[in-house]
Design a protein around this motif. Structure first.
Motif, short mmCIF file in Angstrom:
data_model
loop_
_atom_site.label_atom_id
_atom_site.label_comp_id
_atom_site.label_asym_id
_atom_site.label_seq_id
_atom_site.Cartn_x
_atom_site.Cartn_y
_atom_site.Cartn_z
N TYR A 52 55.32 62.32 54.20
CA TYR A 52 53.82 61.78 54.93
C TYR A 52 53.64 62.03 55.92
N ARG A 53 52.46 62.27 56.55
CA ARG A 53 52.68 61.93 57.90
C ARG A 53 50.66 60.95 58.01
N ARG A 54 50.52 61.31 59.40
CA ARG A 54 49.32 60.42 59.22
C ARG A 54 48.48 62.05 59.36
N GLY A 55 47.39 61.29 58.49
CA GLY A 55 46.13 62.18 58.04
C GLY A 55 46.61 62.78 56.75
N SER A 56 47.53 62.34 55.81
CA SER A 56 47.94 63.10 54.96
C SER A 56 46.84 61.96 54.22
N ARG A 57 46.42 63.17 52.93
CA ARG A 57 45.56 63.38 51.72
C ARG A 57 45.83 62.43 50.57
N HIS A 58 45.16 61.57 50.19
CA HIS A 58 45.34 61.32 48.43
C HIS A 58 43.94 61.37 47.78
N PRO A 59 44.07 62.03 46.29
CA PRO A 59 42.53 61.91 45.61
C PRO A 59 42.35 60.57 45.24
N ILE A 60 41.14 60.63 45.11
CA ILE A 60 40.66 58.66 45.36
C ILE A 60 40.97 58.23 43.53
N ASP A 61 40.68 59.61 42.72
CA ASP A 61 40.74 58.91 41.02
C ASP A 61 41.97 59.13 40.84
N ARG A 62 43.31 59.05 41.48
CA ARG A 62 45.06 58.54 40.45
C ARG A 62 45.94 58.28 41.67
N GLY A 63 46.97 57.74 41.44
CA GLY A 63 47.41 57.02 42.07
C GLY A 63 47.77 55.62 42.80
N ALA A 64 48.86 55.17 42.62
CA ALA A 64 48.56 53.20 43.02
C ALA A 64 47.57 53.27 44.42
N GLY A 65 47.23 54.26 45.32
CA GLY A 65 46.30 54.10 47.01
C GLY A 65 45.22 54.04 46.26
N ALA A 66 45.03 54.86 45.50
CA ALA A 66 43.10 54.81 45.04
C ALA A 66 43.04 53.67 43.53
N TRP A 67 43.69 53.36 43.18
CA TRP A 67 43.39 52.21 42.38
C TRP A 67 43.51 50.85 43.49
N ALA A 68 44.08 50.39 44.01
CA ALA A 68 44.69 49.44 45.24
C ALA A 68 43.41 49.66 45.99
N VAL A 69 42.33 50.94 46.72
CA VAL A 69 41.99 50.91 47.49
C VAL A 69 40.24 50.35 46.56
N ARG A 70 40.45 51.43 45.26
CA ARG A 70 39.37 50.77 44.48
C ARG A 70 39.03 49.33 44.25
N ALA A 71 40.06 49.01 43.67
CA ALA A 71 40.45 47.62 43.45
C ALA A 71 39.65 46.76 44.48
N GLY A 72 39.76 47.07 45.85
CA GLY A 72 39.44 46.46 46.58
C GLY A 72 37.81 46.12 47.35
N PRO A 128 33.80 45.86 45.21
CA PRO A 128 33.43 45.04 43.99
C PRO A 128 33.57 45.46 42.62
N PRO A 129 33.47 45.46 41.38
CA PRO A 129 34.11 45.97 40.17
C PRO A 129 32.59 46.62 40.07
N VAL A 130 32.82 47.29 39.20
CA VAL A 130 31.32 48.20 38.64
C VAL A 130 31.57 48.65 37.11
N ASP A 131 30.39 49.01 36.25
CA ASP A 131 31.06 50.05 35.06
C ASP A 131 31.74 50.71 35.20
N GLY A 132 32.63 51.04 34.31
CA GLY A 132 33.98 52.18 33.94
C GLY A 132 34.64 52.04 34.64
N GLU A 133 34.80 52.04 35.46
CA GLU A 133 35.74 51.44 35.65
C GLU A 133 37.66 52.10 35.46
N PRO A 134 38.51 52.78 35.98
CA PRO A 134 39.84 52.95 34.90
C PRO A 134 40.30 51.01 35.21
#
Length: 234
Positions: free
Chosen positions: A134-154, A156-162
Motif C-alpha cells: 500500500y502507499r500514501r493515498g491508497s483508498r479503502h471502502p468505508i462500508d467494509r474492512g477493519a479500517g472502515a469499522w474502526a473509523v466508524r466506531a470512533g 457517535p453510534p447511529v441506528d442501523g450501523e453494522p
C-alpha cells in the motif's frame, strides 16, 4: 421583515466552502499530486466544479500545479501546517515504522472521506521478504474492512450501523479477514472517541493472521497516542 431565529446562523453552511475544503483534503491525501479527474472521482463532484475550485485554490496559494499538470498542496497550505508544529502524519510515521518492523507487516494511518478511508501515512517492514503493498493515498471502502469499522466506531453510534462497528467501539479494535483484499488480515483501532478528534484509524495488515492478532494491542496504543497528539495540537 426577517423573522430569523437566533439559532439560525450556526446551522447555515457554505456549500462552496465545503466543496473547496473537500477538494483541498483530497489534494493533501495525494502526495504526488492528483489530476482534476482523480480529484473529481475522490470527491464525487463534477469535473467542471473541481476545475473551478482548483483554480481558486491555486490563485490563493493553497494548491499548485506540478510540471506534469497534477495538483498538489501549495505554499499557503504548507505554511499553515507548519504553524501547528509537527503534524499528526509526522508524529505517526516513526511509530508506524516500529509497528511494521516489529510484526513484519504494513502499518497505516487512515483518514475518512465521504465514501472511503485514505492512507495518509504508511510504513512497510524493512526486515521482511514480502508484505502487503500500500502507499500514501491508497483508498479503502468505508462500508467494509477493519479500517472502515474502526473509523466508524470512533463516531457517535447511529441506528442501523453494522455489528462490526459496535464491536470495534466496545472493545477498542477490530480484526477482519479478506473484506477488502483477498487473503489479507487487518486489525484497526479508532483514533476518535465519540467524534472528539480526527475521523481516523490506525491499522496493521498482513497475510498472517497470527501477526495481526499479536499486533492488536500495539495498534490500540498507537491510535491512543495519535488521538492524544491530535487533541493537544487542536
Amino acid at each position: 421583515m426577517s423573522t430569523a431565529r437566533p439559532d439560525d446562523g450556526p446551522r447555515r453552511t457554505s456549500q462552496t466552502l465545503s466543496r473547496g475544503l473537500s477538494v483541498l483534503k483530497s489534494v493533501a491525501h495525494l502526495p504526488d499530486g492528483g489530476t482534476a479527474h482523480q480529484l473529481a472521482a475522490a470527491t464525487g463532484l463534477e469535473r467542471t466544479v473541481v476545475h473551478r475550485l482548483l483554480n481558486t485554490l491555486v490563485a490563493d496559494g493553497f494548491a499548485e500545479r506540478t510540471p506534469a499538470g497534477a495538483y498538489r498542496i501549495g505554499p499557503e497550505a504548507r505554511a499553515l501546517a507548519s504553524l501547528a508544529g509537527p503534524s499528526v502524519i509526522d508524529f505517526a510515521q516513526s511509530r508506524l515504522q516500529v509497528l511494521a518492523d516489529k510484526y513484519a507487516g504494513t502499518a497505516m494511518l487512515c483518514l475518512a472521506e465521504t465514501d472511503a478511508i485514505v492512507a495518509v501515512a504508511v510504513a512497510v517492514p524493512t526486515n521482511a521478504d514480502s508484505h502487503l503493498a500500500y502507499r500514501r493515498g491508497s483508498r479503502h471502502p468505508i462500508d467494509r474492512g477493519a479500517g472502515a469499522w474502526a473509523v466508524r466506531a470512533g463516531r457517535p453510534p447511529v441506528d442501523g450501523e453494522p455489528a462490526s462497528v459496535a464491536t470495534a467501539r466496545e472493545q477498542g479494535w477490530i480484526i477482519a479477514h479478506g473484506e477488502v483484499e483477498e487473503g489479507a488480515h487487518a486489525v484497526a483501532a479508532p483514533v476518535s472517541r465519540g467524534g472528539d478528534t480526527l475521523d481516523a484509524c490506525a491499522m496493521f495488515l498482513s497475510h498472517r493472521a497470527d501477526s495481526v492478532q499479536a499486533a492488536a494491542p500495539d495498534v490500540v496504543v498507537l491510535a491512543a497516542e495519535v488521538r492524544a497528539h491530535a487533541l493537544q495540537a487542536g
